[in-house]
Design a protein around this motif. Structure first.
Motif, PDB file in Angstrom:
ATOM      1  N   VAL A 128       1.504  16.313  -1.158  1.00  0.00           N
ATOM      2  CA  VAL A 128       0.148  16.083  -1.678  1.00  0.00           C
ATOM      3  C   VAL A 128      -0.670  17.353  -1.474  1.00  0.00           C
ATOM      4  N   ASP A 129      -1.552  17.632  -2.389  1.00  0.00           N
ATOM      5  CA  ASP A 129      -2.347  18.864  -2.327  1.00  0.00           C
ATOM      6  C   ASP A 129      -1.473  20.085  -2.045  1.00  0.00           C
ATOM      7  N   GLY A 130      -0.265  20.103  -2.612  1.00  0.00           N
ATOM      8  CA  GLY A 130       0.632  21.251  -2.449  1.00  0.00           C
ATOM      9  C   GLY A 130       1.273  21.328  -1.076  1.00  0.00           C
ATOM     10  N   GLN A 131       1.091  20.285  -0.245  1.00  0.00           N
ATOM     11  CA  GLN A 131       1.615  20.345   1.117  1.00  0.00           C
ATOM     12  C   GLN A 131       2.614  19.201   1.353  1.00  0.00           C
ATOM     13  N   VAL A 132       3.683  19.501   2.077  1.00  0.00           N
ATOM     14  CA  VAL A 132       4.673  18.462   2.386  1.00  0.00           C
ATOM     15  C   VAL A 132       4.120  17.563   3.490  1.00  0.00           C
ATOM     16  N   VAL A 133       4.147  16.255   3.260  1.00  0.00           N
ATOM     17  CA  VAL A 133       3.609  15.301   4.235  1.00  0.00           C
ATOM     18  C   VAL A 133       4.575  14.125   4.400  1.00  0.00           C
ATOM     19  N   LEU A 134       4.379  13.416   5.493  1.00  0.00           N
ATOM     20  CA  LEU A 134       5.216  12.246   5.795  1.00  0.00           C
ATOM     21  C   LEU A 134       4.481  10.970   5.425  1.00  0.00           C
ATOM     22  N   ASP A 135       5.216   9.987   4.896  1.00  0.00           N
ATOM     23  CA  ASP A 135       4.752   8.603   4.781  1.00  0.00           C
ATOM     24  C   ASP A 135       3.460   8.475   3.955  1.00  0.00           C
ATOM     25  N   LEU A 136       3.586   8.627   2.658  1.00  0.00           N
ATOM     26  CA  LEU A 136       2.422   8.599   1.754  1.00  0.00           C
ATOM     27  C   LEU A 136       1.808   7.197   1.669  1.00  0.00           C
ATOM     28  N   ASP A 137       0.491   7.128   1.729  1.00  0.00           N
ATOM     29  CA  ASP A 137      -0.175   5.842   1.464  1.00  0.00           C
ATOM     30  C   ASP A 137      -0.430   5.735  -0.045  1.00  0.00           C
ATOM     31  N   LYS A 138      -1.120   4.659  -0.451  1.00  0.00           N
ATOM     32  CA  LYS A 138      -1.210   4.390  -1.888  1.00  0.00           C
ATOM     33  C   LYS A 138      -1.974   5.486  -2.638  1.00  0.00           C
ATOM     34  N   LEU A 139      -3.080   5.940  -2.057  1.00  0.00           N
ATOM     35  CA  LEU A 139      -3.857   6.986  -2.730  1.00  0.00           C
ATOM     36  C   LEU A 139      -2.994   8.239  -2.906  1.00  0.00           C
ATOM     37  N   GLU A 140      -2.254   8.587  -1.853  1.00  0.00           N
ATOM     38  CA  GLU A 140      -1.409   9.783  -1.916  1.00  0.00           C
ATOM     39  C   GLU A 140      -0.248   9.583  -2.893  1.00  0.00           C
ATOM     40  N   ASP A 141       0.315   8.370  -2.885  1.00  0.00           N
ATOM     41  CA  ASP A 141       1.427   8.061  -3.783  1.00  0.00           C
ATOM     42  C   ASP A 141       0.971   8.145  -5.242  1.00  0.00           C
ATOM     43  N   ASN A 142      -0.227   7.604  -5.500  1.00  0.00           N
ATOM     44  CA  ASN A 142      -0.723   7.563  -6.887  1.00  0.00           C
ATOM     45  C   ASN A 142      -1.156   8.927  -7.394  1.00  0.00           C
ATOM     46  N   ASN A 154       0.837  -1.202   0.000  1.00  0.00           N
ATOM     47  CA  ASN A 154       0.000   0.000   0.000  1.00  0.00           C
ATOM     48  C   ASN A 154       0.871   1.250   0.000  1.00  0.00           C
ATOM     49  N   ALA A 155       1.910   1.236  -0.826  1.00  0.00           N
ATOM     50  CA  ALA A 155       2.886   2.327  -0.982  1.00  0.00           C
ATOM     51  C   ALA A 155       3.882   2.370   0.172  1.00  0.00           C
ATOM     52  N   GLY A 156       5.117   2.663  -0.196  1.00  0.00           N
ATOM     53  CA  GLY A 156       6.191   2.719   0.800  1.00  0.00           C
ATOM     54  C   GLY A 156       6.809   1.363   1.056  1.00  0.00           C
ATOM     55  N   THR A 157       6.636   0.425   0.110  1.00  0.00           N
ATOM     56  CA  THR A 157       7.156  -0.926   0.383  1.00  0.00           C
ATOM     57  C   THR A 157       8.679  -0.978   0.336  1.00  0.00           C
ATOM     58  N   ARG A 158       9.317  -0.098  -0.479  1.00  0.00           N
ATOM     59  CA  ARG A 158      10.790  -0.152  -0.502  1.00  0.00           C
ATOM     60  C   ARG A 158      11.334   0.296   0.854  1.00  0.00           C
ATOM     61  N   CYS A 159      10.671   1.304   1.452  1.00  0.00           N
ATOM     62  CA  CYS A 159      11.140   1.800   2.761  1.00  0.00           C
ATOM     63  C   CYS A 159      10.850   0.776   3.860  1.00  0.00           C
ATOM     64  N   ALA A 160       9.637   0.226   3.842  1.00  0.00           N
ATOM     65  CA  ALA A 160       9.290  -0.771   4.854  1.00  0.00           C
ATOM     66  C   ALA A 160      10.173  -2.007   4.684  1.00  0.00           C
ATOM     67  N   GLY A 161      10.423  -2.397   3.421  1.00  0.00           N
ATOM     68  CA  GLY A 161      11.272  -3.560   3.151  1.00  0.00           C
ATOM     69  C   GLY A 161      12.699  -3.332   3.627  1.00  0.00           C
ATOM     70  N   LEU A 162      13.218  -2.126   3.394  1.00  0.00           N
ATOM     71  CA  LEU A 162      14.592  -1.809   3.827  1.00  0.00           C
ATOM     72  C   LEU A 162      14.683  -1.797   5.352  1.00  0.00           C
ATOM     73  N   THR A 163      13.678  -1.236   5.994  1.00  0.00           N
ATOM     74  CA  THR A 163      13.652  -1.186   7.463  1.00  0.00           C
ATOM     75  C   THR A 163      13.661  -2.602   8.040  1.00  0.00           C
TER      76      THR A 163
END
Ligand code: UDP
Length: 254
Positions: free
Chosen positions: A163-177, A129-138
């Motif tokens: 997203v929506d012009g704002q800096v955010v942490l840890d994007l989920d799939k909807l945000e990533d897409n 659900n997005a962020g798998t490379r980071c979760a996998g590396l961790t």
């Protein structure tokens, strides 16, 4: 999809998080009997298991390094891990992720202890659900410590983005897409080293600094979860022959 509102008028994201919140993360060390080291991670809706083998003699002699070990990552996504069934086998994306994660993990090990060997890391994504490379590396870094591989420090990894012009942490799939940018970061808090940095999309220099800072701070938090997982495993399992290398980096450098 372009006009989906990803941050509501109260500043909440689609899953209720604030801009600087991580998804819930659970890490377990030593979950597989037949691997030298292993870890399981649940990160939001991502579920990933990692098995590590080695260091063992590198069979393909032309790939051996006379002075050090190399890390070979195999990142793989199960067909059932995503909404739309994924074709089995390694595509370009899996190859790219395997390569960058191998390079990141190689930076964290004390590789000259094991010349001519390979450390094989299998990252199996069960749900994505997005962020798998980071979760996998961790998780891979925890699994390497669980295998007793001497390391300069655990790698914690997290993405930030826009997203929506704002800096955010840890994007989920909807945000990533549908978002504007994604910035995966791999960081070793103990040595203050960045071992993975990618960027997809567009950020201004100011946005980049903010996003990079957010991701690095999150890595410090995630590093504590990694340590807790290793401490839990080794305090629960006193009879296991873990030797002096147990819990990898923590023994070596702290
Ligand atoms: N994804 C998918 N099918 C694929 C590849 C990716 O549905 O064949 C989804 C999956 O949820 C993944 C997300 O898209 O986590 C983002 O993929 P990306 O390549 O950005 O890597 P990640 O964010 O997982 O490191």
């Amino acid at each position: 999809m372009d006009n989906v509102q990803l941050i509501d008028d109260n500043g909440k994201r689609n899953d209720g998080r604030g801009p600087e919140d991580l998804r819930p993360i659970k890490i377990e060390a030593g979950v597989l009997n037949n691997a030298d080291g292993s870890a399981y991670i649940e990160w939001g809706k991502n579920k990933i298991i990692v098995g590590v083998y080695g260091p063992r003699e590198m069979h393909q002699k032309h790939l051996q390094k006379p002075d050090r070990a190399i890390v070979q990552v195999n990142y793989s996504m199960a067909s059932f891990s995503v909404d739309e069934r994924k074709r089995p086998g390694q595509g370009r994306r899996e190859l790219e992720i395997s390569k960058i994660l191998s390079e990141a993990l190689e930076r964290s090990i004390i590789s000259n202890k094991y010349p001519r060997t390979s450390i094989d890391v299998f990252i199996e994504v069960l749900e994505a659900n997005a962020g798998t490379r980071c979760a996998g590396l961790t998780a891979a870094s925890v699994a390497m410590a669980d295998a007793g591989i001497p390391m300069t420090g655990l790698i914690a990894s997290c993405a930030s983005g826009k997203v929506d012009g704002q800096v955010v942490l840890d994007l989920d799939k909807l945000e990533d897409n549908t978002g504007d940018a994604d910035l995966p970061v791999g960081y070793i808090p103990l040595t203050d080293e960045v071992v993975l940095l990618q960027m997809d999309g567009h950020l201004t220099p100011q946005e980049f600094d903010k996003a990079f800072g957010l991701a690095k701070n999150a890595c410090v938090e995630i590093h504590q979860l990694q340590r807790d997982a290793l401490t839990k495993k080794y305090s629960q399992d006193p009879d296991e022959d873990n030797g002096e290398d147990q819990a990898g980096e923590e023994v070596v450098s702290e």
